[in-house]
Design a protein around this motif. Structure first.
Motif, PDB file in Angstrom:
ATOM      1  N   ASP A 107      21.838   8.166  -5.680  1.00  0.00           N
ATOM      2  CA  ASP A 107      22.391   9.062  -4.663  1.00  0.00           C
ATOM      3  C   ASP A 107      21.862  10.477  -4.879  1.00  0.00           C
ATOM      4  O   ASP A 107      21.912  11.024  -5.984  1.00  0.00           O
ATOM      5  CB  ASP A 107      23.923   9.055  -4.742  1.00  0.00           C
ATOM      6  CG  ASP A 107      24.553   9.670  -3.516  1.00  0.00           C
ATOM      7  OD1 ASP A 107      24.175   9.279  -2.394  1.00  0.00           O
ATOM      8  OD2 ASP A 107      25.438  10.529  -3.676  1.00  0.00           O
ATOM      9  N   GLY A 108      21.281  11.048  -3.823  1.00  0.00           N
ATOM     10  CA  GLY A 108      20.746  12.403  -3.871  1.00  0.00           C
ATOM     11  C   GLY A 108      19.395  12.522  -4.548  1.00  0.00           C
ATOM     12  O   GLY A 108      18.901  13.628  -4.757  1.00  0.00           O
ATOM     13  N   PRO A 126      37.726 -13.055  -0.172  1.00  0.00           N
ATOM     14  CA  PRO A 126      36.556 -13.560  -0.906  1.00  0.00           C
ATOM     15  C   PRO A 126      35.542 -12.463  -1.208  1.00  0.00           C
ATOM     16  O   PRO A 126      34.667 -12.640  -2.040  1.00  0.00           O
ATOM     17  CB  PRO A 126      35.972 -14.616   0.028  1.00  0.00           C
ATOM     18  CG  PRO A 126      36.441 -14.234   1.386  1.00  0.00           C
ATOM     19  CD  PRO A 126      37.780 -13.574   1.171  1.00  0.00           C
ATOM     20  N   ASN A 127      35.652 -11.328  -0.537  1.00  0.00           N
ATOM     21  CA  ASN A 127      34.750 -10.204  -0.786  1.00  0.00           C
ATOM     22  C   ASN A 127      35.594  -9.000  -1.196  1.00  0.00           C
ATOM     23  O   ASN A 127      36.002  -8.206  -0.354  1.00  0.00           O
ATOM     24  CB  ASN A 127      33.931  -9.887   0.466  1.00  0.00           C
ATOM     25  CG  ASN A 127      32.940  -8.758   0.231  1.00  0.00           C
ATOM     26  OD1 ASN A 127      32.919  -8.158  -0.841  1.00  0.00           O
ATOM     27  ND2 ASN A 127      32.149  -8.470   1.227  1.00  0.00           N
ATOM     28  N   PRO A 128      35.872  -8.854  -2.498  1.00  0.00           N
ATOM     29  CA  PRO A 128      36.782  -7.787  -2.933  1.00  0.00           C
ATOM     30  C   PRO A 128      36.258  -6.382  -2.698  1.00  0.00           C
ATOM     31  O   PRO A 128      37.010  -5.428  -2.799  1.00  0.00           O
ATOM     32  CB  PRO A 128      36.961  -8.063  -4.426  1.00  0.00           C
ATOM     33  CG  PRO A 128      35.769  -8.851  -4.817  1.00  0.00           C
ATOM     34  CD  PRO A 128      35.365  -9.641  -3.592  1.00  0.00           C
ATOM     35  N   THR A 129      34.973  -6.215  -2.384  1.00  0.00           N
ATOM     36  CA  THR A 129      34.443  -4.866  -2.151  1.00  0.00           C
ATOM     37  C   THR A 129      34.482  -4.480  -0.681  1.00  0.00           C
ATOM     38  O   THR A 129      34.136  -3.368  -0.335  1.00  0.00           O
ATOM     39  CB  THR A 129      32.992  -4.748  -2.648  1.00  0.00           C
ATOM     40  OG1 THR A 129      32.180  -5.636  -1.890  1.00  0.00           O
ATOM     41  CG2 THR A 129      32.894  -5.043  -4.129  1.00  0.00           C
ATOM     42  N   ARG A 130      34.901  -5.385   0.184  1.00  0.00           N
ATOM     43  CA  ARG A 130      34.942  -5.074   1.604  1.00  0.00           C
ATOM     44  C   ARG A 130      35.780  -3.823   1.832  1.00  0.00           C
ATOM     45  O   ARG A 130      36.886  -3.703   1.323  1.00  0.00           O
ATOM     46  CB  ARG A 130      35.527  -6.246   2.382  1.00  0.00           C
ATOM     47  CG  ARG A 130      35.423  -6.054   3.881  1.00  0.00           C
ATOM     48  CD  ARG A 130      35.839  -7.274   4.596  1.00  0.00           C
ATOM     49  NE  ARG A 130      35.185  -8.392   3.906  1.00  0.00           N
ATOM     50  CZ  ARG A 130      35.307  -9.647   4.243  1.00  0.00           C
ATOM     51  NH1 ARG A 130      36.059  -9.982   5.241  1.00  0.00           N
ATOM     52  NH2 ARG A 130      34.705 -10.584   3.576  1.00  0.00           N
ATOM     53  N   GLY A 131      35.225  -2.889   2.563  1.00  0.00           N
ATOM     54  CA  GLY A 131      35.921  -1.638   2.828  1.00  0.00           C
ATOM     55  C   GLY A 131      35.808  -0.642   1.682  1.00  0.00           C
ATOM     56  O   GLY A 131      36.354   0.435   1.759  1.00  0.00           O
ATOM     57  N   HIS A 132      35.129  -1.023   0.625  1.00  0.00           N
ATOM     58  CA  HIS A 132      34.987  -0.148  -0.534  1.00  0.00           C
ATOM     59  C   HIS A 132      33.521   0.105  -0.841  1.00  0.00           C
ATOM     60  O   HIS A 132      33.126   0.200  -1.980  1.00  0.00           O
ATOM     61  CB  HIS A 132      35.673  -0.758  -1.766  1.00  0.00           C
ATOM     62  CG  HIS A 132      37.129  -1.012  -1.561  1.00  0.00           C
ATOM     63  ND1 HIS A 132      38.069  -0.002  -1.541  1.00  0.00           N
ATOM     64  CD2 HIS A 132      37.798  -2.160  -1.323  1.00  0.00           C
ATOM     65  CE1 HIS A 132      39.256  -0.531  -1.316  1.00  0.00           C
ATOM     66  NE2 HIS A 132      39.127  -1.826  -1.182  1.00  0.00           N
ATOM     67  N   GLY A 133      32.726   0.213   0.206  1.00  0.00           N
ATOM     68  CA  GLY A 133      31.306   0.462   0.012  1.00  0.00           C
ATOM     69  C   GLY A 133      31.047   1.886  -0.437  1.00  0.00           C
ATOM     70  O   GLY A 133      31.929   2.746  -0.409  1.00  0.00           O
ATOM     71  N   PHE A 134      29.845   2.107  -0.869  1.00  0.00           N
ATOM     72  CA  PHE A 134      29.408   3.420  -1.317  1.00  0.00           C
ATOM     73  C   PHE A 134      28.353   3.908  -0.335  1.00  0.00           C
ATOM     74  O   PHE A 134      27.367   3.209  -0.105  1.00  0.00           O
ATOM     75  CB  PHE A 134      28.817   3.319  -2.735  1.00  0.00           C
ATOM     76  CG  PHE A 134      28.383   4.640  -3.292  1.00  0.00           C
ATOM     77  CD1 PHE A 134      29.276   5.450  -3.967  1.00  0.00           C
ATOM     78  CD2 PHE A 134      27.067   5.059  -3.143  1.00  0.00           C
ATOM     79  CE1 PHE A 134      28.872   6.666  -4.487  1.00  0.00           C
ATOM     80  CE2 PHE A 134      26.657   6.277  -3.659  1.00  0.00           C
ATOM     81  CZ  PHE A 134      27.564   7.087  -4.322  1.00  0.00           C
ATOM     82  N   ALA A 135      28.557   5.066   0.259  1.00  0.00           N
ATOM     83  CA  ALA A 135      27.598   5.642   1.199  1.00  0.00           C
ATOM     84  C   ALA A 135      26.480   6.301   0.396  1.00  0.00           C
ATOM     85  O   ALA A 135      26.649   7.408  -0.124  1.00  0.00           O
ATOM     86  CB  ALA A 135      28.271   6.640   2.125  1.00  0.00           C
ATOM     87  N   LEU A 136      25.367   5.612   0.280  1.00  0.00           N
ATOM     88  CA  LEU A 136      24.232   6.060  -0.524  1.00  0.00           C
ATOM     89  C   LEU A 136      23.276   6.853   0.348  1.00  0.00           C
ATOM     90  O   LEU A 136      22.846   6.390   1.409  1.00  0.00           O
ATOM     91  CB  LEU A 136      23.533   4.823  -1.107  1.00  0.00           C
ATOM     92  CG  LEU A 136      22.313   5.036  -1.973  1.00  0.00           C
ATOM     93  CD1 LEU A 136      22.678   5.831  -3.211  1.00  0.00           C
ATOM     94  CD2 LEU A 136      21.738   3.672  -2.374  1.00  0.00           C
TER      95      LEU A 136
END
Length: 168
Positions: free
Chosen positions: A78-79, A4-14
């Protein structure tokens, strides 16, 4: 069964500077800066009224320029450097502009106030002695339904005067 959460494990380290401090947070790459600030970082001063970039209530400074955070994707910062309304005060002391808003009665319901303060901060940084017309142009895109703008313009002009007197 699909996730149900297709982005799980695909986060962006901001990683970015927020109100002068190094900040790191994992975000969904499809998330707006507005959502990151309010939901992940709990900086609720930034308001979201239209969430379409039309009202200015979610205005923040991105590398010193006012932007509507509802239209900026979180990974885009980012940055970079972000300043929210929480970053305008000098510790526990209100900025000259914030104090002028209080003195002038420019704060009514308060929903538009954070965006107006951020936009006016950028205006006064770039133009420390604006005219009434320059203030109007500098705050264009920030909508207020309560004040009629007169007290807001008065507050910005008062802050410019007070700041100039302090520097003299």
């Amino acid at each position: 069964m699909s996730d149900p959460n297709p982005t799980r494990g695909h986060g962006f380290a901001l990683r970015f500077t927020l109100n002068g401090s190094a900040t790191s947070v994992e975000v969904d790459p499809r998330e707006t800066l507005f959502d990151t600030l309010r939901e992940r970082l709990r900086l609720t001063g930034t308001k979201g009224a239209c969430l379409e970039g039309e009202c200015g209530s979610c205005t923040v400074l991105l590398d010193g320029a006012p932007v509507t955070s509802c239209l900026v994707m979180a990974p885009q910062v980012d940055g970079r450097s972000v300043v929210t309304v929480e970053g305008l005060a000098e510790g526990a002391r209100l900025s000259a502009l914030q104090a002028a808003f209080v003195r002038a009665g420019a704060v009514q319901c308060g929903y538009c106030t954070p965006g107006l303060l951020v936009a006016a901060t950028a205006l006064l940084r770039d133009n420390p002695r604006p005219t009434v017309d320059e203030v109007r142009r500098g705050l264009a895109g920030n909508l207020c339904r309560c004040t009629g703008y007169t007290k807001i313009i008065d507050a910005v002009l008062d802050a410019a005067r007070v700041t100039a007197e302090e520097k003299a």
